[in-house]
Scaffold this motif. Structure first.
Motif, mmCIF file in Angstrom:
data_model
loop_
_atom_site.group_PDB
_atom_site.id
_atom_site.type_symbol
_atom_site.label_atom_id
_atom_site.label_comp_id
_atom_site.label_asym_id
_atom_site.label_seq_id
_atom_site.Cartn_x
_atom_site.Cartn_y
_atom_site.Cartn_z
ATOM 1 N N ILE A 153 0.901 -1.291 0.108
ATOM 2 C CA ILE A 153 -0.110 0.002 -0.065
ATOM 3 C C ILE A 153 0.773 1.357 0.100
ATOM 4 N N MET A 154 2.072 1.108 0.730
ATOM 5 C CA MET A 154 2.977 2.355 0.748
ATOM 6 C C MET A 154 3.693 2.497 -0.412
ATOM 7 N N SER A 155 3.837 1.532 -1.194
ATOM 8 C CA SER A 155 4.531 1.617 -2.315
ATOM 9 C C SER A 155 3.892 1.993 -3.718
ATOM 10 N N VAL A 156 2.596 1.668 -3.546
ATOM 11 C CA VAL A 156 1.660 1.875 -4.907
ATOM 12 C C VAL A 156 1.797 3.591 -5.166
ATOM 13 N N PRO A 157 1.649 4.526 -4.458
ATOM 14 C CA PRO A 157 1.821 5.900 -5.062
ATOM 15 C C PRO A 157 2.920 6.128 -5.512
ATOM 16 N N THR A 158 4.099 5.792 -5.081
ATOM 17 C CA THR A 158 5.351 5.993 -5.708
ATOM 18 C C THR A 158 5.321 5.360 -7.279
#
Length: 294
Positions: A153-158
């Motif tokens: 979930i944290m990596s998806v925006p990047t």
């Protein structure tokens, strides 16, 4: 007069850039000065390949192989989840989404990047962990799978943001030529647009993996904290950042344990540096390909 102002601005910007480099050099120097003394009493092979992490023993056992495997496993699993989701979201937003949907979805995706990691870790503890225990029969909800889900979930925006920029940079003429030759919109996307942006998408993947492998708070809260090799996705693990965060406050200053934690930081730094170098190479290749295409 105007040239003098421009020179002052140029020197000011150069000084700001130089201060950033000096700060980075100072951090790296301090990291190596505090971490390398461990290897005067412990060999690097024992440190990297050792299976036991018992810093309170006399003498201390500083084998980080389970910690290293845990970090790589969490990063790989979270990437398997985040890469398809991030890339497909970027394709939808750039190629298929109507303006109204784009105006709604894109801010929410970017909002994920602004969420503090402690908030996501808390959600992993109170929402994901009970779910894994109740429905998958895990002995503990704080495990490798939980950490991978939250890191994804944290990596998806990047991954989504950088991939969308790469897709947006594909010349419109390529799309029009493909459609003019009779290709459908979907064929144009996956046979023309995505391959043309593949280097930029690769950069997005590397940056997302760098974010995952260096994350501290999430893995400290939801990975379980067991310094052992995982045998399944439901086993608790202890990645390297979690060990540093959990033990540094209780470590005697300049002890072997203290130097061992900084040595772990050196390993993390080298891994993150490798990911960033790969991302930089991919981005450079993308720019060269774009220039040659023009």
């Amino acid at each position: 007069m105007r040239l003098g102002k421009e020179d002052c601005i140029r020197y000011l910007l150069a000084a700001v850039a130089g201060s950033s480099l000096l700060a980075l050099a100072g951090i790296v120097l301090f990291l190596f000065l505090e971490g390398l003394p461990l290897f005067s009493t412990h060999s690097p092979l024992d440190f990297l390949g050792g299976m036991l992490w018992y810093p309170t023993e006399d003498p201390g056992l500083f084998g980080i192989f389970p910690l290293l495997v845990a970090s790589l496993a969490v990063t790989a699993l979270s990437s398997l989840l985040a890469v398809p989701l991030g890339v497909m979201t970027a394709v939808y937003l750039n190629e298929l989404a109507p303006p109204a949907a784009r105006r709604i979805i894109k801010p929410f995706v970017e909002l994920l990047a602004a969420l503090p990691s402690v908030v996501l870790g808390f959600l992993g503890m109170v929402v994901v962990a009970p779910f894994l225990q109740d429905y998958l029969g895990a002995a503990s909800g704080l495990n490798l799978l939980n950490a991978a889900l939250v890191l994804a979930i944290m990596s998806v925006p990047t991954i989504c943001s950088v991939s969308e920029d790469a897709l947006h940079a594909v010349p419109r003429s390529l799309r029009e030529a493909s459609l003019a030759l009779g290709a459908t919109r979907w064929q144009t996307i996956y046979r023309v647009v995505v391959p043309a942006a593949l280097s930029g998408i690769g950069t997005a993947v590397m940056l997302g993996m760098s974010r995952a492998i260096g994350e501290t708070m999430v893995v400290l809260m939801v990975a379980g904290g067991a310094a052992m090799l995982p045998e399944s996705l439901l086993d608790p693990v202890r990645p390297m950042p979690a060990s540093i965060a959990a033990e540094m406050a209780e470590t005697p200053f300049r002890s072997e344990h203290y130097h061992a934690l900084f040595a772990i930081g050196i390993v993390l730094f080298l891994l993150t540096l490798a990911f960033n170098i790969v991302a930089s190479r991919i981005a450079e290749k993308h720019r060269m390909a774009g220039s040659s295409g023009l």
